[in-house]
Design an enzyme around this catalytic site. Structure first.
Site, mmCIF file in Angstrom:
data_model
loop_
_atom_site.group_PDB
_atom_site.id
_atom_site.type_symbol
_atom_site.label_atom_id
_atom_site.label_comp_id
_atom_site.label_asym_id
_atom_site.label_seq_id
_atom_site.Cartn_x
_atom_site.Cartn_y
_atom_site.Cartn_z
ATOM 1 N N GLY A 287 1.050 -1.150 -0.048
ATOM 2 C CA GLY A 287 0.012 0.082 0.036
ATOM 3 C C GLY A 287 0.706 1.198 -0.025
ATOM 4 N N HIS B 66 -4.595 1.382 7.235
ATOM 5 C CA HIS B 66 -3.215 2.135 7.471
ATOM 6 C C HIS B 66 -3.010 3.188 6.525
ATOM 7 C CE1 HIS B 66 1.364 1.612 7.974
ATOM 8 N NE2 HIS B 66 1.234 2.504 6.949
ATOM 9 N N GLU B 67 -3.509 2.740 5.307
ATOM 10 C CA GLU B 67 -3.384 3.880 4.103
ATOM 11 C C GLU B 67 -4.368 4.909 4.437
ATOM 12 O OE1 GLU B 67 -0.859 3.949 2.413
ATOM 13 O OE2 GLU B 67 -0.505 1.574 2.977
ATOM 14 N N CYS C 77 5.796 0.196 7.220
ATOM 15 C CA CYS C 77 5.470 1.172 6.371
ATOM 16 C C CYS C 77 6.673 1.780 5.631
ATOM 17 C CB CYS C 77 5.253 2.324 7.270
ATOM 18 S SG CYS C 77 4.613 4.063 6.605
ATOM 19 N N LEU C 78 6.541 2.054 4.465
ATOM 20 C CA LEU C 78 7.641 2.338 3.472
ATOM 21 C C LEU C 78 8.447 3.948 4.061
ATOM 22 C CD1 LEU C 78 6.358 1.442 -0.216
ATOM 23 C CD2 LEU C 78 7.756 0.183 1.597
ATOM 24 N N GLN D 100 3.080 10.049 0.855
ATOM 25 C CA GLN D 100 4.388 9.274 0.833
ATOM 26 C C GLN D 100 5.100 9.579 -0.234
ATOM 27 O OE1 GLN D 100 2.436 5.428 2.152
ATOM 28 N NE2 GLN D 100 4.439 5.211 3.276
ATOM 29 N N HIS E 157 -2.937 7.448 6.548
ATOM 30 C CA HIS E 157 -1.965 8.308 6.194
ATOM 31 C C HIS E 157 -2.706 9.704 5.371
ATOM 32 C CE1 HIS E 157 1.987 6.653 6.094
ATOM 33 N NE2 HIS E 157 1.602 5.499 5.748
#
Ligand code: ZN
Length: 189
Positions: free
Chosen positions: A45, A149-150, A107-108, A50, A153
């Site tokens: 994701g 999670h996304e 998480c990236l 990000q 963000h």
């Protein structure tokens, strides 16, 4: 085109995304670039924040993770979660259905950092896709976790905000180091 991933300490990650009201050619390009970036980092994701855009836009593809099951219900009937992958969500709204359950997340924007996060096991999701079509479904397992999670963000919320105190305490030295490195790199620009 692969885009640079903004790391913890970058203020864009704390920005609430503005709604995407029209899927312009620029948005289409951004979606394609986000998928390319996500795949290059083996993520499942990625949120617009990000890659430096405070927008209500996220891309998801859970297919690379095969050992964590997901469920999907379309019109009240069980469906194959892979049938809606890859998934683009514009302006998603998520409503909790199931009881909270702990699960590992990464998480990236936080390379190599993982923590147990409690989230509702299943959620109802409404959103618009890249074709401007309305989406509505119920999902559970990894897909529900990923979407939550996304969607966080898109509102400037990070997974560390949802960690319990012990986990965050444990990760603190790494978090402080990452934040300092990101800020130093931003200053140089
Ligand atoms: Zn993330």
């Amino acid at each position: 085109m692969k885009l640079p991933v903004h790391k913890y300490g970058d203020p864009v990650l704390r920005k609430k995304g503005v709604p995407v009201t029209e899927v312009t050619p620029e948005i289409h390009q951004l979606i394609a670039d986000m998928f390319e970036t996500m795949e290059a980092h083996h993520g499942v994701g990625l949120a617009a924040q990000q890659v430096g855009h405070a927008l209500q836009l996220t891309v998801i593809d859970i297919r690379p993770i095969e050992d964590r099951p997901s469920t999907l219900e379309l019109d009240g009937k069980p469906a194959d979660p892979n049938s809606i992958m890859p998934l683009v969500l514009l302006n998603p709204v998520v409503k909790a259905v199931g009881a909270p359950e702990a699960g590992s997340e990464g998480c990236l924007s936080f390379p190599k950092l993982y923590g147990e996060i409690e989230r509702p096991e299943s959620v109802d999701v409404t959103a618009t896709n890249e074709k401007g079509e309305a989406l509505a479904f119920r999902c559970g397992g990894l897909l529900a976790r990923c979407i939550q999670h996304e969607t966080d963000h898109l509102h400037g919320i990070l997974f560390i905000d949802r960690m319990n105190r012990e986990t965050k305490e444990e990760l603190k030295p790494d978090l402080d180091e990452l934040q300092a490195a990101t800020k130093a790199a931003l200053k140089k620009k």
